[in-house]
Design a protein around this motif. Structure first.
Motif, short mmCIF file in Angstrom:
data_model
loop_
_atom_site.label_atom_id
_atom_site.label_comp_id
_atom_site.label_asym_id
_atom_site.label_seq_id
_atom_site.Cartn_x
_atom_site.Cartn_y
_atom_site.Cartn_z
N UNK A 33 0.77 3.35 -12.14
CA UNK A 33 -0.21 2.32 -11.77
C UNK A 33 -1.48 2.45 -12.61
N UNK A 176 -4.16 2.42 -4.70
CA UNK A 176 -2.79 2.27 -4.21
C UNK A 176 -2.30 0.84 -4.24
N UNK B 1 1.41 7.83 0.44
CA UNK B 1 0.00 7.79 0.10
C UNK B 1 -0.83 7.64 1.37
N UNK B 3 -4.09 6.76 3.59
CA UNK B 3 -5.24 5.86 3.61
C UNK B 3 -6.06 6.12 4.86
N UNK B 87 3.38 3.66 1.81
CA UNK B 87 3.62 3.71 0.36
C UNK B 87 2.51 3.10 -0.51
N UNK B 88 1.84 2.04 -0.06
CA UNK B 88 0.86 1.42 -0.96
C UNK B 88 -0.20 0.65 -0.19
N UNK B 89 -1.18 0.12 -0.94
CA UNK B 89 -2.32 -0.58 -0.34
C UNK B 89 -1.88 -1.79 0.48
N UNK B 90 -0.87 -2.52 0.01
CA UNK B 90 -0.47 -3.71 0.75
C UNK B 90 -0.03 -3.35 2.18
N UNK B 93 -3.08 -2.41 4.16
CA UNK B 93 -3.81 -3.62 4.57
C UNK B 93 -3.09 -4.31 5.73
N UNK B 111 -8.25 4.84 0.11
CA UNK B 111 -7.30 5.93 -0.09
C UNK B 111 -7.97 7.27 0.19
N UNK B 116 -6.38 19.30 -4.21
CA UNK B 116 -5.53 20.08 -5.12
C UNK B 116 -5.19 21.42 -4.47
#
Lengths: 415, 116
Positions: A33, A176, B1, B3, B87-90, B93, B111, B116
């Motif tokens: 990405x 993301x 991921x 958020x 998995x992702x921003x969508x 949201x 996010x 580390x």
């Protein structure tokens, strides 16, 4: 491969970038990405091509050569970058799923490069990206335009545009935002944003009084993007509608200014129109109609089509235009649409009816209307047609005061 | 991921926690959390007491400055936060929009910085 002359190498590279920048960057950016990293890797590969192609010759499949080298550089960078350790593993994993890394110089087909451009277009126009940067982002990542050229079209300093683009790419990488074509359910909104961003690249107003000459450079790039969307999504009526709209507008480029003077649409010489573009636009209108899914861009294209019929010696059908605008203001009730509707109603019925529409618009949006140039220009023309010279002169003065374009100003101040 | 779903509530939202609208307020939250869990989405977080209970601390030149407060005097105030793993921003949201505060206050999605 045989050694190639330097100019031949430059020419080959220019052609590859023009043809395939978006496809290369999209496929390189997908797994991480990371558009900046993809662009940097491609820049590395282009530098290597400049060194090696004069010796080795131009590869038979230059895209595949650049793609292979770019992927290696992308991986090298990811391995070096300890902050983003995860990126290297993700890249390696994605490479495993794809055809094995190719040897340099080996003749492979460019078909192995996955086409992720549609996903890239949706990423650039994602609702989480600031609307003002969506168009610049598309122009840079899909077409490979440099920030300086984009900046001059958008009237900002190159450094400012550069920063905005970097910020947007950082957000895509870190927030993301999925590098994927959205699910069908979300299309009305998401595809709409993609088309809006392309339309913004063309940068023309509803009535051509708002045409900004500084945007002219981008119009061909916008048409390239619209063609790309039609190619990638042939079943989307609105994609055809947008391409038709842009082609109609573009067909009149040479007629719009004659010897530097502004010529309004209904005074344009038909002989100066680009008939090839008009024919293609009509074909796109038909393609759109076949999908039976009417939308904003098709309606606007139909308006342009009615004007373009002058090409066949037909008079403009003002009643038909008034009916179209009645539909347009329902779908997109913008200030521009309402003003254009008033202008058309003023011609189709009577100037007084057009003036009445403008009056109700001014009552509803007094502050916006006060600084909207096309409102005052249209009001001046309608008042003049109605025989009210004093009020017309006043409106024309307001329109002149709000005009940035010297050619339009000259047209408004004509005797 | 991962958020963070940062929940910003209006004064009326905070009031709804204990006035006659309280049953509806809590039922909406319970249903939302149940939907998250049913979808198998790993989540965590905390709800916070009303902004009037907040105290702000700063240390300047070695001196401790304690102030009544929430930190920012805005129309909507921090009411709590959730973390979700999607998995992702969508998808983040999607869950943010279902959150009851999205229709009365606002919800910020960010996010989580991976450590580390």
């Amino acid at each position: 491969m045989n050694a190639a002359h330097e100019s031949e190498v430059h020419e080959a590279l220019r052609a590859v970038v023009a043809r395939s920048h978006g496809r290369l960057v999209a496929s390189l950016a997908r797994s991480g990405r990371d558009l900046s990293a993809a662009e940097d890797a491609l820049a590395d590969a282009l530098r290597e091509a400049l060194e090696q192609w004069p010796v080795l010759g131009v590869p038979r499949e230059p895209e595949a050569w650049l793609w292979t080298v770019s992927r290696r550089r992308l991986l090298d960078r990811a391995r070096r970058d300890t902050v983003r350790r995860g990126a290297a593993e993700a890249l390696l994993a994605s490479f495993d799923r794809e055809p094995s890394p190719l040897e340099l110089g080996e003749v492979v087909s460019s078909d192995v490069i996955p086409d992720e451009r549609l996903a890239l277009l949706f990423v650039c126009a994602h609702p989480a990206i600031d609307p003002s940067v969506r168009t610049p982002l598309m122009l840079q990542t899909v077409l490979g335009l440099d920030a300086g050229k984009i900046a001059s079209a958008f009237l900002v300093a190159p450094a400012t545009m550069g920063q905005r683009l970097v910020r947007a790419k950082t957000k895509i990488r870190d927030a993301g935002i999925p590098f994927e074509v959205p699910v069908r359910r979300d299309w009305p909104e998401r595809l709409g944003s993609v088309l809006e961003a392309i339309y913004a690249a063309y940068g023309t107003g509803w009535d051509e009084l708002g045409v900004d000459a500084r945007q002219a450079d981008l119009s061909r790039e916008a048409i390239t993007l619209a063609r790309l969307v039609v190619h990638l999504l042939p079943d989307e009526a609105e994609a055809h509608g947008l391409l038709a709209l842009l082609l109609f507008c573009e067909s009149r480029r040479a007629a719009r200014r004659v010897d530097g003077r502004y010529v309004p649409l209904d005074a344009q010489e038909v002989a100066r129109w680009d008939f090839g573009a008009i024919d293609e636009a009509f074909a796109e209108v038909d393609e759109a109609a076949r999908r039976a899914h009417l939308g904003r861009f098709q309606l606007e294209a139909l308006v342009q089509a009615m004007h373009a019929r002058r090409r066949f010696g037909e008079a403009v059908d003002w009643d038909g235009l008034a009916a179209l605008y009645a539909a347009i203001v329902r779908v997109t009730p913008t200030l521009g649409a309402h003003v254009a509707q008033a202008a058309v109603v003023g011609r189709a019925r009577s100037p007084r009816e057009g003036i009445a529409l403008l009056a109700s618009l001014a009552a509803a949006h007094p502050t916006e209307v006060a600084r909207y140039q096309p409102y005052h220009a249209t009001l001046a023309a309608l008042l003049e047609a109605a025989g009210d010279g004093v009020a017309a002169a006043e409106a024309r003065t307001r329109a002149i005061g709000l005009t940035e374009d010297p050619a339009v100003r000259a047209w408004l101040t004509r005797g | 991921m991962k958020f963070a779903i940062i929940i910003l509530e209006s004064a009326s939202d905070f009031a709804s926690r204990q006035n006659e609208r309280a049953p509806a307020y809590w039922e909406a939250w319970k249903a939302y959390m149940a939907a998250l869990n049913e979808a198998g989405i790993p989540n965590g977080g905390a709800a916070l007491q009303a902004p009037e209970t907040a105290t702000v601390v700063r240390v300047a030149d070695g001196r401790r400055l304690v102030q009544d407060g929430p930190y920012a005097d805005t129309k909507e105030q921090l009411g709590g936060f959730l973390t979700i793993d999607v998995p992702d921003l969508d998808q983040a949201l999607h869950w943010a929009a279902l959150c009851p505060a999205a229709s009365s206050g606002a919800v910020e999605v960010r996010p989580v910085l991976p450590m580390m």
